[in-house]
Every structure is written in C-alpha cells, then in structure tokens.
Design a protein around this motif. Sequence first.
Motif, PDB file in Angstrom:
ATOM      1  N   PRO A  88       7.788  -2.321  -8.743  1.00 17.15           N
ATOM      2  CA  PRO A  88       7.074  -2.473 -10.299  1.00 17.15           C
ATOM      3  C   PRO A  88       5.570  -1.702  -9.754  1.00 17.15           C
ATOM      4  N   LEU A  89       5.376  -1.770  -8.658  1.00 18.47           N
ATOM      5  CA  LEU A  89       3.576  -1.211  -8.358  1.00 18.47           C
ATOM      6  C   LEU A  89       3.598   0.186  -8.910  1.00 18.47           C
ATOM      7  N   GLY A  90       4.937   0.832  -9.084  1.00 15.17           N
ATOM      8  CA  GLY A  90       4.777   2.367  -9.406  1.00 15.17           C
ATOM      9  C   GLY A  90       3.869   2.470 -10.880  1.00 15.17           C
ATOM     10  N   ALA A  91       3.585   1.336 -11.600  1.00 12.63           N
ATOM     11  CA  ALA A  91       2.968   1.220 -12.876  1.00 12.63           C
ATOM     12  C   ALA A  91       1.602   1.897 -12.779  1.00 12.63           C
ATOM     13  N   ILE A  92       0.847   1.777 -11.503  1.00  9.24           N
ATOM     14  CA  ILE A  92      -0.204   2.167 -11.451  1.00  9.24           C
ATOM     15  C   ILE A  92      -0.205   3.922 -11.827  1.00  9.24           C
ATOM     16  N   ALA A  93       0.873   4.371 -11.640  1.00 11.85           N
ATOM     17  CA  ALA A  93       0.916   5.757 -11.708  1.00 11.85           C
ATOM     18  C   ALA A  93       0.466   6.143 -13.389  1.00 11.85           C
ATOM     19  N   LEU A  94       1.035   4.956 -14.163  1.00 15.49           N
ATOM     20  CA  LEU A  94       0.980   5.314 -15.642  1.00 15.49           C
ATOM     21  C   LEU A  94      -0.554   5.412 -15.965  1.00 15.49           C
ATOM     22  N   VAL A  95      -1.560   4.703 -15.425  1.00 12.29           N
ATOM     23  CA  VAL A  95      -2.979   4.742 -15.593  1.00 12.29           C
ATOM     24  C   VAL A  95      -3.604   5.896 -15.214  1.00 12.29           C
ATOM     25  N   PRO A 110       0.747  -1.249   0.008  1.00 14.10           N
ATOM     26  CA  PRO A 110       0.087   0.042  -0.136  1.00 14.10           C
ATOM     27  C   PRO A 110       0.880   1.235   0.025  1.00 14.10           C
ATOM     28  N   LEU A 111       2.013   1.302   0.657  1.00 13.99           N
ATOM     29  CA  LEU A 111       3.060   2.505   0.606  1.00 13.99           C
ATOM     30  C   LEU A 111       3.359   2.815  -0.837  1.00 13.99           C
ATOM     31  N   ALA A 112       3.828   1.717  -1.417  1.00 10.44           N
ATOM     32  CA  ALA A 112       4.211   1.722  -2.967  1.00 10.44           C
ATOM     33  C   ALA A 112       2.903   2.480  -3.782  1.00 10.44           C
ATOM     34  N   LEU A 113       1.700   2.027  -3.421  1.00 10.91           N
ATOM     35  CA  LEU A 113       0.567   2.631  -4.307  1.00 10.91           C
ATOM     36  C   LEU A 113       0.307   4.152  -3.892  1.00 10.91           C
ATOM     37  N   VAL A 114       0.395   4.375  -2.863  1.00 11.46           N
ATOM     38  CA  VAL A 114       0.349   5.805  -2.456  1.00 11.46           C
ATOM     39  C   VAL A 114       1.403   6.447  -3.072  1.00 11.46           C
ATOM     40  N   GLY A 115       2.649   5.858  -3.290  1.00 11.55           N
ATOM     41  CA  GLY A 115       3.815   6.715  -3.819  1.00 11.55           C
ATOM     42  C   GLY A 115       3.321   6.839  -5.230  1.00 11.55           C
ATOM     43  N   ALA A 116       2.819   5.652  -5.845  1.00 15.50           N
ATOM     44  CA  ALA A 116       2.364   5.860  -7.188  1.00 15.50           C
ATOM     45  C   ALA A 116       1.374   7.108  -7.684  1.00 15.50           C
ATOM     46  N   VAL A 117       0.599   7.323  -6.524  1.00 13.36           N
ATOM     47  CA  VAL A 117      -0.356   8.489  -6.948  1.00 13.36           C
ATOM     48  C   VAL A 117       0.216   9.663  -7.132  1.00 13.36           C
ATOM     49  N   MET A 144       5.452  17.101  -4.763  1.00 15.45           N
ATOM     50  CA  MET A 144       4.481  15.881  -5.154  1.00 15.45           C
ATOM     51  C   MET A 144       5.512  14.529  -5.334  1.00 15.45           C
ATOM     52  N   LEU A 145       6.519  14.753  -6.038  1.00 19.21           N
ATOM     53  CA  LEU A 145       7.527  13.743  -6.489  1.00 19.21           C
ATOM     54  C   LEU A 145       8.125  13.474  -5.300  1.00 19.21           C
ATOM     55  N   GLY A 146       8.517  14.528  -4.464  1.00 17.57           N
ATOM     56  CA  GLY A 146       9.169  14.217  -3.141  1.00 17.57           C
ATOM     57  C   GLY A 146       8.512  13.434  -2.071  1.00 17.57           C
ATOM     58  N   LEU A 147       7.163  13.310  -2.099  1.00 17.75           N
ATOM     59  CA  LEU A 147       6.419  12.796  -1.377  1.00 17.75           C
ATOM     60  C   LEU A 147       6.310  11.387  -2.134  1.00 17.75           C
ATOM     61  N   ALA A 148       6.473  11.213  -3.296  1.00 13.22           N
ATOM     62  CA  ALA A 148       6.496   9.864  -4.017  1.00 13.22           C
ATOM     63  C   ALA A 148       7.719   9.116  -3.555  1.00 13.22           C
ATOM     64  N   ILE A 149       8.788   9.834  -3.594  1.00 13.20           N
ATOM     65  CA  ILE A 149      10.116   9.161  -3.247  1.00 13.20           C
ATOM     66  C   ILE A 149      10.068   8.657  -1.604  1.00 13.20           C
ATOM     67  N   LEU A 150       9.398   9.648  -0.874  1.00 11.31           N
ATOM     68  CA  LEU A 150       9.447   9.115   0.501  1.00 11.31           C
ATOM     69  C   LEU A 150       8.486   8.045   0.975  1.00 11.31           C
ATOM     70  N   PHE A 151       7.388   7.873  -0.016  1.00 13.98           N
ATOM     71  CA  PHE A 151       6.554   6.616   0.077  1.00 13.98           C
ATOM     72  C   PHE A 151       7.274   5.394  -0.282  1.00 13.98           C
ATOM     73  N   GLN A 152       7.936   5.644  -1.446  1.00 18.91           N
ATOM     74  CA  GLN A 152       8.680   4.703  -1.967  1.00 18.91           C
ATOM     75  C   GLN A 152       9.986   4.202  -1.304  1.00 18.91           C
TER      76      GLN A 152
END
Length: 305
Positions: free
Chosen positions: A100-107, A23-30, A78-86
């Motif tokens: 690989p879960l960052g792929a949800i960001a593509l959608v 779930p942390l990776a998914l939040v980072g993807a958003v 926002m990218l900084g927050l993405a890195i923090l969650f990642q």
Amino acid sequence: MDPDLSDLSEQIALDPTSFIGIPLALVGAVFLSLGAQFQHRGVVKVEARTVDTLGKGLSGRQLALLLARPSWVIGTVMLGLAILFQLSSLYFAPIIVVQPLGAIALVITSILNSRLNHVKLNRKSIIAIVMCVGGVFLFVGVAAFTAVDRPVTDTQLVTILVILAVVLALAGVAFGLFRRRIRAIFYVIMAGVLYGFVATLAKVVLGRIEQGEFEWLTFTCLLGLLLATALGAYFVQNAYATGPPDLVIAGLTVVDPMVAVVIGIVVLGEASQAPVWANGVFLLAGVIAVWGVFMLARNHPQTRL
C-alpha cells in the motif's frame, strides 16, 4: 529469556529486518510516479498523431509507435526501477505492509501533473487524493504492527492461480464485448486488480526460488505473473489515453494493494494474529481509499467522461 520479554516479542509480529521493506517501497513509489508521468506524455503524443481510439483500445501500430517516443521509453525504464524496488521490499516484508505504500506516488504524480500541464486541481479532486492516501496509510499503520509473514503452501498457491485465471478470463471477455464503451476508470480498476495478483505471485516466486523450490507450480506462477503483467500494462496504456496520470496512479496504488491485501489476509493468513478491531480498521481504510479513486475519476478536471 525473561518471560516478560518473551511475551513482548511474540506480540511484535514483524521481524526488525522486515522494516527495511518500507523505505524500499517508498523509493519505488517515487520511480512509479515519474514513470507514469513520462509514459502518459508519450501515449498522449502518439494518440494525437494517429486515429482517435477513445474507448476502442490502442492499436498494434500505436503500441509500436510508443517504442519510438523517448518520453515513453524513459517512463518504462523508471517503471522497471519501480518494480525492482517493489520486489526488493516484498522480499523483506509482508505484502499488506509494503504494497500500500505506493500511494505516496499519487501525491507526487498529482503535483507533477498539475505543474507540468498547468491544470489546477479542484477541491473535490484534492479531497479524493487525501482519501486515497489517508486510507492507505491508515491501513499500513495498523498492518505494520499486526501482520505476519508466512510461507505459502501449495494449496494456497493453487487457490491464487485459480482466482487469477477467472479474473483474466473476465477481463478479456469484458474488454472484447464492451471495448467501444470503455473509459479510463475500467482500465484503471482492471490494471489495479491484475497488478495486485502480480505483486502476490512475485512474492511467492521469490520465496520459492530462495528455498530452491522451482518446480511446475512455481513455473505456473511465473507464467501467470507474466500474463497478468502484460495485460495489466496494456490496460495502463489505454488508461493514459483516456485519463490523467494521477487517476491511473490512484487506481494502481489503491486497487493494486487492496487486491494484494485481500489475498494476503483471506488466502495467505497474513492478518491471522491481528485483533478484531484491526480487521475493522482494514475494512474502513479500504473503503475510504477505493471511494477516493472513484471520486477522483468523476471530479478530476482532465478526466474524459
């Protein structure tokens, strides 16, 4: 413990707490998706008001002007927050599970870009996006139950650093020689490769700091991480100037994890307990996802060829 239960526990590669990383990776993807959209808007506005640099790389003046664009600054936060969650997700789980879960960001990015810029994705672009995301999630689905999280040895770390040094040198030479002919796909691929090393080194540094092992090798890792991050960030900004945000995110969320995954499997041995069929699935999923990136680069209505 009952022998049957003991055998069962040995077959479950990940500790239950490792699943917290998902779930942390998914939040980072958003946050990655939103940050990319805002940064892309800032880069496009700066490029439109200055001399065209298509294929030459953004100038120092343009990079300075980006700091005055609210949209770019918001995107950077926002990218900084993405890195923090990642990084938080990497603390709990192996690279080949959460990266690989960052792929949800593509959608998310594809939908946002289509709505905000009134650009309707064509059929081939949609197929490419499905290939990217489908390949990545197929990979994660298998990796989540076959991966193991191992401490990194000094020998493995030196191997990673040597490979990174070669990649940085090749990227610099290629950019210097061919910068006038470079298009978005080069920047996307190179940024993805560099960020794959960033993710790997970040996990290593976090692990060593936790173990109280901050010596010269860890410091070298941190230095390599910062250098790869800086060059990768520059390539990303140039990719925004020459291509749509969903193409950039496709590269970052497919090439990035694939590089990290290859390092995790080949160098770190995170798939050492995976059965033979799982390795076949990893290869197939990787080919599907990466091919999707090239399809998106060729068929996206906003790509400048």
